[in-house]
Motif scaffolding. Structure first.
Motif, PDB file in Angstrom:
ATOM      1  N   SER A 101      -3.854  13.190   3.454  1.00 47.98           N
ATOM      2  CA  SER A 101      -4.736  12.071   3.138  1.00 47.98           C
ATOM      3  C   SER A 101      -6.179  12.530   2.960  1.00 47.98           C
ATOM      4  O   SER A 101      -6.925  11.980   2.141  1.00 47.98           O
ATOM      5  N   GLN A 116      -5.236   7.105  -3.612  1.00 41.75           N
ATOM      6  CA  GLN A 116      -4.296   6.967  -2.503  1.00 41.75           C
ATOM      7  C   GLN A 116      -2.953   6.444  -2.982  1.00 41.75           C
ATOM      8  O   GLN A 116      -1.897   6.819  -2.454  1.00 41.75           O
ATOM      9  N   GLN A 120       0.671   8.057  -2.332  1.00 43.58           N
ATOM     10  CA  GLN A 120       1.764   7.317  -1.712  1.00 43.58           C
ATOM     11  C   GLN A 120       2.942   7.130  -2.666  1.00 43.58           C
ATOM     12  O   GLN A 120       4.086   7.014  -2.227  1.00 43.58           O
ATOM     13  N   SER A 312      -0.290   1.815   0.121  1.00 44.19           N
ATOM     14  CA  SER A 312      -1.429   2.737   0.057  1.00 44.19           C
ATOM     15  C   SER A 312      -2.737   2.026   0.334  1.00 44.19           C
ATOM     16  O   SER A 312      -3.693   2.626   0.830  1.00 44.19           O
ATOM     17  N   VAL A 315      -4.073   2.163   3.902  1.00 45.54           N
ATOM     18  CA  VAL A 315      -4.709   3.428   4.267  1.00 45.54           C
ATOM     19  C   VAL A 315      -6.161   3.441   3.784  1.00 45.54           C
ATOM     20  O   VAL A 315      -7.076   3.821   4.525  1.00 45.54           O
ATOM     21  N   SER A 330      -6.255   7.479   8.692  1.00 46.54           N
ATOM     22  CA  SER A 330      -5.000   7.689   7.963  1.00 46.54           C
ATOM     23  C   SER A 330      -3.828   7.801   8.928  1.00 46.54           C
ATOM     24  O   SER A 330      -2.744   7.262   8.678  1.00 46.54           O
TER      25      SER A 330
END
Length: 385
Positions: A101, A116, A120, A312, A315, A330
């Protein structure tokens, strides 16, 4: 994708292991618990450590542990050996995800949601391979087919070794910027906003709420990915191979949902996508246990798209709340919350043995309603002047 493909080997083997090792559904739940709990609970710990002292070499080391776990799963003679092997896969994933991450965070530029979501998408694509592995590898080969997972690990190690020089360079730039922010804070120039933001009561409330929402989604995801295949076999009379198709549709549509969720979050806001992804899936989840088989296929695909469109985004929202603690943020959203979801796997397995799969699937359908609490999250959109 390679990392999560190795994790996908475990649920892909559930129906095979149930026969080869004579497992109960409760034991199947414990396997999922050990995998997710090990990979999840350790993630915030690894993230907090790497926020203070990041070691790029941890990435290939984590993959090496997963490789050992794949070999152990392939040759485990009984339940307890299998659990021990699964722990290695979980530890490898726990080491990989927070550092991964951070790599994405460095590469994102101004498009955090998009970056992100791409990351993901790789993970969800790997997870979605589980039903296909069952059909084409594990049904013909049995438990020994897990050896194929070592190829994923070897390729991942090679890729990560090639990435390390770029990552080390970016890490030095980030550490320099963080040191400057700390110096600015000590001098009274306003740097405290970045460094101390995670301790703000509103941030703590938002992070607690976010973890709770991901926890509820993880319980539902565990119900579909781990036990819905057994439900299709018992209630709809499908074979093991046929029962993988709806699960694959759910996971594969989730890959698309993860990508578009990140893209749309950059435009419409992180909180709005979280609300849509969990609360928006509620009516579909409530319908699923009551549909004839022909309607299961299209609805479960739409359900997977909607509910994983916020995967995602959660996060990125956590990183928005804790910009000075990217690894920990994360780890809490992709790690700790999924560890709580692992408890759901054990609970669902025991409940299925006690009350039957039909009752468990019916109860699971109410879990996405928890997403309504997302309305209480603070907005990430700047107020118009």
């Amino acid at each position: 994708m390679l990392n999560d493909s190795m994790q996908a080997v475990v649920p892909a083997l559930y129906t095979i292991l149930e026969d080869s090792l004579n497992l109960s559904l409760a034991q199947v739940g414990w396997i999922g618990f050990m995998l997710n709990m090990t990979s999840s609970v350790m993630q915030p710990v690894v993230g907090a450590f790497s926020d203070k002292r990041s070691l790029p070499i941890m990435l290939p080391i984590g993959m090496g542990l997963s490789l050992i776990g794949m070999l152990g799963i392939a040759f485990a003679p009984q339940f307890w050996y299998l659990l021990f092997a699964v722990v290695f896969v979980g530890l490898g994933s726990a080491i990989f995800h927070p550092e991964g991450s951070r790599v994405v965070y460095f590469a994102a530029g101004g498009r955090r949601g998009f970056a992100q979501s791409v990351y993901q998408v790789g993970g969800n694509a790997g997870s979605s391979l589980a039903p296909l592995m069952t059909i084409f590898i594990f049904a013909p080969l049995g438990q020994i087919g897990a050896v194929w997972g070592t190829l994923f690990a070897a390729l991942a190690i090679a890729v990560l070794l090639g990435l390390l020089p770029w990552y080390r360079r970016k890490l030095k730039e980030w550490e320099t910027a963080r040191a400057q922010a700390a110096a600015s804070s000590a001098a009274g120039n306003g740097g405290a906003t970045l460094v101390q933001r995670a301790s703000h009561p509103r941030v703590k409330f938002a992070m607690g709420m976010l973890v709770f929402l991901v926890f509820a989604r993880s319980w539902y995801h565990a119900g579909i990915s781990s036990f819905y295949q057994f439900y299709l076999i018992s209630d709809y009379g499908l074979t093991k191979q046929q029962a993988q198709i709806p699960v694959f549709l759910f996971l594969a549509a989730g890959v698309l949902g993860t990508y578009f969720g990140g893209v749309l979050a950059d435009r419409f806001g992180l909180k709005n996508m979280i609300v849509f992804s969990i609360a928006g899936a509620s009516p579909l989840a409530l319908l699923l246990p009551h549909l004839p088989l022909a309607w299961v296929y299209p609805l479960i695909a739409v359900l997977g798209f909607v509910i994983l469109s916020g995967f995602s985004v959660a996060v990125v929202y956590a990183q928005f709340l804790m910009p000075a603690n990217v690894g920990m943020a994360s780890g809490m959203t992709t790690g700790l919350a999924f560890g709580m979801g692992a408890i759901g796997g054990v609970a669902l397995g025991n409940a299925a043995d006690a009350y039957g799969l039909h009752s468990v699937m019916f109860a699971c359908s109410f879990l996405p309603l928890v997403g309504l609490f997302a309305f209480f999250l603070p907005t990430d959109r700047p107020k118009k002047q």
